[in-house]
Design a protein around this motif. Sequence first.
Motif, mmCIF file in Angstrom:
data_model
loop_
_atom_site.group_PDB
_atom_site.id
_atom_site.type_symbol
_atom_site.label_atom_id
_atom_site.label_comp_id
_atom_site.label_asym_id
_atom_site.label_seq_id
_atom_site.Cartn_x
_atom_site.Cartn_y
_atom_site.Cartn_z
ATOM 1 N N ARG A 1 14.256 -39.676 38.041
ATOM 2 C CA ARG A 1 14.779 -38.364 38.442
ATOM 3 C C ARG A 1 13.636 -37.392 38.654
ATOM 4 N NH1 ARG A 1 19.698 -37.674 34.482
ATOM 5 N NH2 ARG A 1 19.433 -39.634 33.401
ATOM 6 N N ASN A 2 13.992 -36.327 39.336
ATOM 7 C CA ASN A 2 12.970 -35.310 39.585
ATOM 8 C C ASN A 2 13.057 -34.156 38.597
ATOM 9 O OD1 ASN A 2 15.416 -34.493 40.622
ATOM 10 N ND2 ASN A 2 14.494 -33.258 42.239
ATOM 11 N N LEU A 3 14.124 -34.100 37.801
ATOM 12 C CA LEU A 3 14.286 -32.964 36.896
ATOM 13 C C LEU A 3 14.352 -33.444 35.456
ATOM 14 C CD1 LEU A 3 17.044 -30.811 38.658
ATOM 15 C CD2 LEU A 3 14.582 -30.588 38.862
ATOM 16 N N LEU A 4 13.815 -32.595 34.566
ATOM 17 C CA LEU A 4 13.866 -32.904 33.143
ATOM 18 C C LEU A 4 14.194 -31.613 32.402
ATOM 19 C CD1 LEU A 4 13.267 -35.162 31.019
ATOM 20 C CD2 LEU A 4 10.960 -34.259 30.896
ATOM 21 N N SER A 5 15.060 -31.723 31.397
ATOM 22 C CA SER A 5 15.399 -30.528 30.630
ATOM 23 C C SER A 5 14.312 -30.237 29.613
ATOM 24 C CB SER A 5 16.700 -30.760 29.861
ATOM 25 O OG SER A 5 17.779 -30.510 30.687
ATOM 26 N N ASP A 6 13.976 -29.001 29.522
ATOM 27 C CA ASP A 6 13.033 -28.600 28.481
ATOM 28 C C ASP A 6 13.815 -27.757 27.492
ATOM 29 O OD1 ASP A 6 10.859 -27.919 26.969
ATOM 30 O OD2 ASP A 6 10.279 -26.268 28.278
ATOM 31 N N GLU B 1 19.055 -31.969 41.734
ATOM 32 C CA GLU B 1 18.569 -33.188 41.079
ATOM 33 C C GLU B 1 18.733 -34.378 42.005
ATOM 34 O OE1 GLU B 1 19.074 -35.332 36.796
ATOM 35 O OE2 GLU B 1 20.893 -34.900 37.901
ATOM 36 N N LYS B 2 17.702 -35.224 42.045
ATOM 37 C CA LYS B 2 17.796 -36.472 42.818
ATOM 38 C C LYS B 2 17.575 -37.619 41.863
ATOM 39 C CE LYS B 2 15.803 -34.266 46.793
ATOM 40 N NZ LYS B 2 14.488 -34.062 47.392
#
Lengths: 282, 873
Positions: free
Chosen positions: B668-673, B635-636
């Motif tokens: 951010r570059n990540l997302l929780s699904d 994650e960034k």
Amino acid sequence: MKHILFILVLFNLTCGHIHAQVRLFDAPRLPKDTLDYSRIRCLYEQSVLSDTLISHKQTKSIMYLQIGNEISKYMSFINFQTDSLISDDIRKGNNINLLEAIKNGRYQMGSDHILLFKNFPKYKNTVGNRIVYDSYIYEEDIVTPKWKIEKEQVTILGYSCTKATTRFCGRNYTVWFSPDIPVSEGPWKFTGLPGLILRVHDDKGEVTFECTQIQNVGWSDPILKSVSNPQTIKTTKKKFYDQLKKYCDNPSGFIENNTRVTSTAPKRILPKKMYNPIELFE
Amino acid sequence: MKNVFPYLFLLGFLLQSFCSTAQNTIQGIVLDKDKQSPLPDAVVILKTTNDEEILAYEFTDSQGKFSKNIPAGNDSVNIIVSMLGYTTQSLRTVNKSQQLKFLLEASEIILKEVTIKAPNIRKQNDTLHYNVAGFKSAQDRYIGDVLKKLPGVEVAESGGISYNGLPINNFYIEGLDLLGNRYSLATNNIPVDAVSNVQVIENHQRVQALKDIVRSDQAAINIKLKNNKMIKPIGTVDWALGMEPFLWNLKLFTMLVTPKAQALVTYKTTNTGTDLVMELTEHPLMINEKKPMLPLGLFSSSAFSYLPLEKNRYLFNKTHLFSLNNLWKVSQSKELRINVDYAYDERSQEIVNDNRYYFNDSDSVLVINEIDKQKNYNNIADIKLNYTDNSLGHFLEDAFKLSGKWVTENSSITGTNNVAQNYSMPLFYLENSLDYTKRTGEKVFKVTSFIRYSNQPQELTVFLDPLVYQEPNIRQDAARSVFYTDNNTSWSYRFNSKSRIFVDFRLQADLEDLNTEMNFIPFPEKQLSNDVRQNRFNYIISPSYTYNNTNFHASFSFPVSFADLYVNDHILNEKNHYNYPLINPSLSLSYKFSELWESALSAGYQNEIGDVFDFSEGIVMTNYRHFRVGSGIIEKRESQNYSWRLAFRDAINALFFNVNLSYRPTERNLLSDRTFIDRYSISQRQEIDNRRDIRSIRIHAGKYFDYLKTNLSLGASHSRTDFEQKQQNVLIPVTNKITIFESKIDTKLGDWGGLAYNGLLINSRNRFSETASVSLNQIVQNFSFFIFPAKRWQIKLRGEYLNNDISSDLSKKMFFGDIGIKYQLKSMEFSFDYTNIFNQKEYGYTSFNGVNTYSTKYNLRPANFLFSMSFKY
């Protein structure tokens, strides 16, 4: 005569001129000799280093300060009592036999002979003192110390006191005064703070004053001119201290040459004394 | 023309601040009141308002006049005019040039001690002195009760203290730091009668060597004890018994404060719902110093939630607490401290959950209804050793801590699901922090070293009801061990009287092992275990510049770091090496307009990368129906933060006010699904660029009305969060707004009584599509009424009114009532309390997390009574 001198030398005290034929004392009479009325009276324990040789001997005296509306008087409490007795005796017309009185302890002498009237005459101090048998008196300008007030506080005799410091009369002093007693007074020549000074000590531990009693005067308590001695020598401060220095350096020689007392006692060589008056010249 | 006024206003402030270095002339005349004649030689003393310092003095002349210059540093002065034979007069006045007239009354008593009524707050340079006697009410028992009422001081629910909007950075007892960040031990235990003053030291820098170099915006609190409460031990012994169920309370507390040493020892046990473990809370002290967080628990147990309600209404506990704190002042600058704490805490709770998960833009809803009976067992043991040498030339501190926390939790769930869960979540750690600062003239050299090793051998077992489910019980073992070290040396040079540069070299290492293993999962395609090792090294060089003027402070720093990351996944047999350059510049400015107004602005940019969980590609169970999977992608995060603060404090008029604004966007570059399969849900991180914006405003004002003996505190805050949430493969933008109004009034009605009121209104609004939005209110109002019908007697009546919206058309109203009666002797106290007289049995509220809503009902303690006796020495 020999006997008297012996006593005087023994006690290292003097009590005035002792020519029997001279009128010895001039007792103060009311109201002419009343300079002021005291509002507060205090006792101080005054302690001055008098001999570094004999394990730092401190000369302790109980001093009495009468604070009036304008004038204050500072002297040895013992001398004050003696003065009162002598005045009383004179007034009653009693025959004063000084020798007897000293011998039987009716008259006692303190160890410090200063008699200090502050603001008398106005804006001046009158200082009386003695060297051996001679009484001196001089006037001086009032010098108010330049005080630096500090934050520290202590309680002395139940009064909250604030610290102040100064360099005064050749010494560095720390004093504690109580603004709750709104008189600009203190022991000896200390004055000029917004409250009564209750404790004084110098940085070398040679001079200390500690108040031991404060009395609120609710009656008419006169501040009297002291029992005066017609032979009192009028002098100046400088001359007085020059004399004192001479005496300390060579007590025997001084007694021989400078005093007006003629002694019939066999000459004794007195040891040199330490010259350490409270007041020093810078 | 109209526009000129704000500038004039500003100019006024500037002039006022310039004038502050000037002198003020106080002139006056002193007369005899009856005769109207001048009084010569009267003593005039100008003092600081606390009467501690004489600023100047003067004697009146023959016309009774005086004139004196004093520096303008203090905002007000006490003028004391006295003369033998007259009553002393004192006057507190603003420190400005002025003409005064004093009429002294002749009095019989000459040597009378002057007593001036101490003002409730006084200011002396950077220190505010709050006179405890002025704020104390008869019902206050501990110093914490009074701290809450001091204008300008705020005490949070956790016990953390803030002064004018910023948390305090040190808590001292008689100038010594006995408790460090666990100062609730003092605020909850030191009897209020033992304290004479609370001092707030503004802009407190505890490192003496850095005093004029590194400025702090934060304040410290110092508790000044009464003279007769020092040297000898003081303490309290309390016990209480009650019904229903059987209730007990025992408290032993003793404290000894001497100039050379301090000790505070306490043992307490209770099951009355008082949260004793809260006293061990470690409050954050330095807001600018980032201490590495302790690793979080691996599982998300529903744990224990705090409700906006008196704790003794809903907390079912059984607690023992022991704390021993000792401090020795080895020499003028050296201190040695030991703190030992142990707590055993057992809690049980019965919760009814109604959780709603919305899918496909709220068209379909998954509803989960369950009753969760929980039991928590906590054992906490800590030893801290601390040595400090704090002198003008150098600062040395070594702090060692050994800590163990054993948490086990059993929960049994019935309803939509029928399962039981056993959590075992211990956490052990050992840490040492060494801090050395050397100052040679204007040069400063600093070395710090921080080491921590933590270990979490944790376990979660889920027992499924064999009558309902075919699947076996699930057991997961998880272990995470972290070795973290942060070492830094810095040099600082002054290049003129106002400017200074710092150069800071830092090496951070973070070595982590994460192992998880499950015996079974309901999703066959997922990997059952994780075995990841992550070694991360950060090399940071950080130059910074500071400018310090009397009224203006600026600092700018530009840390450049290089993150070197080695990840070794033993299961996938993958070794990866990443490296990233990261920059985190920040700027802060603060300006003091006048003695009263101050403003600060700060801005920063942070560039961060994620943690070991990003690489845990195997599945991790966090509770019986929720799982988490890492993506294998790091994650960034790029975030900016802007904040502005305006503070006003007028100690003389006891008025405090602050506004804080902040804006923090993060990309951010990540997302929780989150996907729901059957009764389970899985969160998996996916590579989707997303953004979260947080905006907030917070206003707080405090004012003490001296003539009404009333303290008023008002607070308002609003925050808005915009973010994206992914659920069941649909991306939903969410806006969440929370508005809070809070008011507190505390008043003394006289010798016969007092009144306290707290009001809280929370409005939360949640919008996750054009049409779907919910707004819920939560209202809490508290009234306490104290009556002192006779000497030594005290009656307390308390009412608590709550109105919580459970959904948009359903709300729950509740009213609680308590009665207490107390009989006080000099050192003994007897009291009888009847709590929850209306016998309210449950409490409910609703909260949001993005698109999902959680409605929860808690069981409450039934009506109960308690008889207590306490003794103090």
